[in-house]
Design a protein around this motif. Structure first.
Motif, mmCIF file in Angstrom:
data_model
loop_
_atom_site.group_PDB
_atom_site.id
_atom_site.type_symbol
_atom_site.label_atom_id
_atom_site.label_comp_id
_atom_site.label_asym_id
_atom_site.label_seq_id
_atom_site.Cartn_x
_atom_site.Cartn_y
_atom_site.Cartn_z
ATOM 1 N N ALA A 195 31.749 17.578 -30.995
ATOM 2 C CA ALA A 195 31.635 16.150 -31.287
ATOM 3 C C ALA A 195 30.333 15.954 -32.053
ATOM 4 O O ALA A 195 29.300 16.491 -31.647
ATOM 5 N N ARG A 196 30.399 15.204 -33.153
ATOM 6 C CA ARG A 196 29.206 14.932 -33.950
ATOM 7 C C ARG A 196 29.131 13.457 -34.290
ATOM 8 O O ARG A 196 30.145 12.822 -34.564
ATOM 9 N N VAL A 197 27.912 12.953 -34.304
ATOM 10 C CA VAL A 197 27.628 11.588 -34.754
ATOM 11 C C VAL A 197 26.631 11.743 -35.886
ATOM 12 O O VAL A 197 25.600 12.391 -35.728
ATOM 13 N N TYR B 33 23.345 4.899 -29.246
ATOM 14 C CA TYR B 33 22.194 5.516 -28.595
ATOM 15 C C TYR B 33 22.332 7.026 -28.703
ATOM 16 O O TYR B 33 23.218 7.609 -28.065
ATOM 17 N N PRO B 34 21.494 7.663 -29.525
ATOM 18 C CA PRO B 34 21.573 9.134 -29.659
ATOM 19 C C PRO B 34 21.468 9.808 -28.291
ATOM 20 O O PRO B 34 20.746 9.370 -27.410
ATOM 21 N N ARG C 160 27.137 12.777 -25.866
ATOM 22 C CA ARG C 160 27.575 13.251 -24.550
ATOM 23 C C ARG C 160 28.916 12.622 -24.167
ATOM 24 O O ARG C 160 29.817 13.298 -23.651
ATOM 25 N N ALA C 161 29.066 11.332 -24.410
ATOM 26 C CA ALA C 161 30.330 10.654 -24.098
ATOM 27 C C ALA C 161 31.479 11.231 -24.925
ATOM 28 O O ALA C 161 32.567 11.489 -24.397
ATOM 29 N N LEU C 162 31.251 11.459 -26.211
ATOM 30 C CA LEU C 162 32.295 12.028 -27.068
ATOM 31 C C LEU C 162 32.656 13.438 -26.609
ATOM 32 O O LEU C 162 33.834 13.810 -26.575
#
Length: 144
Positions: free
Chosen positions: A3-5, A48-49, A54-56
């Protein structure tokens, strides 16, 4: 499985190159910034980084467990995005197509309803309104 943001655009072909090797099915979905009103110039997305990633990661891992995935990927952008730009993608890989489709659908419903992102629609005057949760998105999540 990742997962990436990120702020930068992603290349769908590059993201899928080699993805799900050995699986019987790969499903991908790309969401675009859309303007339902005809007056939106951009969408600003905040998060919020650390908490968001973590949620993803947790929901990707849950999808893998629940649907027997051999691979999954979530990429979600933040910052200011123009109408028509890719905002996110989900890819799932499984032995059979139904599991890959269901897992992608599950992740999309979760992202739409529970992912910790805050979105503001920016109009031509530079001002904007925060996007509220929709009952239809909550109803979709209830299927799972």
């Amino acid at each position: 499985m990742a997962a990436r943001v990120q702020t930068e655009a992603f290349d769908l072909a590059q993201e899928l190159a080699g993805f799900g090797r050995g699986a019987g099915a790969v499903v991908s979905f790309t969401g675009l910034v859309r303007d339902d009103t005809g007056a939106m110039q951009a969408l600003e997305i905040e998060h919020y980084p650390g908490m968001t990633e973590r949620a993803l990661q947790d929901y990707g891992a849950e999808a893998a467990r629940r649907f027997g995935l051999s691979d999954w990927l979530i990429v979600h952008r933040h910052g200011r995005l123009a109408v028509g730009e890719p905002i996110m993608m989900v890819a799932t890989a499984a032995r059979h197509r139904r599991a890959a489709f269901d897992a992608a659908d599950y992740l999309m419903d979760w992202l739409k309803s529970r992912a910790p992102f805050w979105k503001r629609e920016i109009g031509a005057d530079g001002g904007g309104d925060w996007v509220a949760a929709k009952d239809s998105d909550e109803d979709a999540l209830g299927r799972w």
